[in-house]
Write an enzyme that holds these catalytic residues in place. Sequence first.
Site, short mmCIF file in Angstrom:
data_model
loop_
_atom_site.label_atom_id
_atom_site.label_comp_id
_atom_site.label_asym_id
_atom_site.label_seq_id
_atom_site.Cartn_x
_atom_site.Cartn_y
_atom_site.Cartn_z
N LYS A 201 0.96 -1.40 0.01
CA LYS A 201 0.00 0.13 0.21
C LYS A 201 0.87 1.20 -0.09
O LYS A 201 1.64 1.65 0.89
CB LYS A 201 -0.87 -0.04 1.25
CG LYS A 201 -1.87 1.28 1.37
CD LYS A 201 -2.72 1.12 2.33
CE LYS A 201 -3.75 2.22 2.47
NZ LYS A 201 -4.62 2.34 3.64
N LYS A 256 -2.33 -1.33 -3.95
CA LYS A 256 -2.97 0.01 -3.80
C LYS A 256 -2.33 1.20 -3.86
O LYS A 256 -1.30 1.28 -3.09
CB LYS A 256 -3.89 -0.16 -2.52
CG LYS A 256 -4.60 1.07 -2.10
CD LYS A 256 -5.29 0.78 -0.76
CE LYS A 256 -6.11 2.09 -0.50
NZ LYS A 256 -6.38 1.83 0.99
C1 PBG Z 1 -7.43 3.54 5.44
C2 PBG Z 1 -7.91 3.17 4.13
C3 PBG Z 1 -7.66 4.08 3.09
C4 PBG Z 1 -8.15 3.66 2.09
C5 PBG Z 1 -8.52 2.48 2.23
N1 PBG Z 1 -8.41 2.09 3.69
C6 PBG Z 1 -7.24 5.58 3.18
C7 PBG Z 1 -5.56 6.04 3.67
O1 PBG Z 1 -4.77 4.83 3.78
O2 PBG Z 1 -5.41 7.13 4.13
C8 PBG Z 1 -8.14 4.27 0.64
C9 PBG Z 1 -9.31 3.95 -0.37
C10 PBG Z 1 -9.43 4.85 -1.28
O3 PBG Z 1 -8.76 6.03 -1.52
O4 PBG Z 1 -10.39 4.60 -2.09
N2 PBG Z 1 -6.60 2.75 6.23
#
Ligand code: PBG
Length: 332
Positions: A201, A256
């Site tokens: 991520k 992601k």
């Molecule tokens: C939180 C989380 C995030 C997303 C999914 N779970 C945001 C972040 O890490 O700030 C992002 C998903 C998206 O942008 O569609 N842990």
Amino acid sequence: MFIDRKFPNTRLRRLRRNTNLIDLVAETTLTQNDLIQPIFIKENLSGIESIESMPNIFRYGVDEALKEIEDITSSGVNSIAVFPVIDPKNKDNKGSEAIKNNNFISTSIEAIKKQFPDIVLIADVALDPYTDHGHDGIIIDGEVDNDETIKLLIEQSLILAESGADIIAPSDMMDGRIGYIRQAFEKNNFKNTILLSYAAKFSSKFYGPFRDAVGSSSNIGNSSKSSYQMSANNKQEALQEVAMDINEGADIVMIKPAMPYLDIIHLIKDSFKIPTFAYQVSGEYSMLKLAISQGWLDSEVMLESLVSIKRAGADAILTYAAKEISKEIQNK
Ligand code: PBG
């Protein structure tokens, strides 16, 4: 390997003469089984709310969420990922609400699974919906503390598993959390609960609209998650992230964002050959949606973007466009 392929023996256009031929030799086909719909469920809301930065995506009160899930399943999508939008009065600096029994998201999950027992329900594990500073962990001496955060993530995961979530998806990026959560599941008789690790991520600006949606943008402010999420500059490091999570007990790994990181999806699927998901995140979705609504891009770019993510190696895709694309596939 292409040495003998010479014109005119080879005319690649022969197989492109009509759509039936094109479909017949397609290497990648996106199906309804490849799609997972994220859904925002808001505490203490009755009705629905639109999200300015995410066209056609809403925050639902629980009752409305159940109706929306009915619509999602009838579109042919059988998997959802639920994200709680927590009442600001229930947020604090430790995200305490996340580890309370019978909290909002766990009662919501119970209600969903009661009405839709066969749906595959994915629940996110991370503290950011619950912390007043918007970070995914607890802050000690000015830093997001890895090991203290893991203790809370274990509790949070057990509550979500108990409520009936099929898949627990840690999105926090703390080191070592998959192993501890897996151990806790084995000990507490959740041996069949699936772990989907947000393994690679990236610390990305493409999450902006999501943070609006869950109401964490103002909490996080200008602070960055770069001390735990990966740097966009790195690719080899993604291999280490994924290797660790597989060794610790992840069943599925996720990359992601998706479209700006197709090389990572490809590398990971190619290297590990295990179930690999990708998340087409909020910013990717909104950017395409806005251009489509302006008439700058044809609406088919959405499908094209998803096909490209699957072609790169993703077995399934979390996308805000899941329901809409599934309806398109159904009506084709
Ligand atoms: C939180 C989380 C995030 C997303 C999914 N779970 C945001 C972040 O890490 O700030 C992002 C998903 C998206 O942008 O569609 N842990």
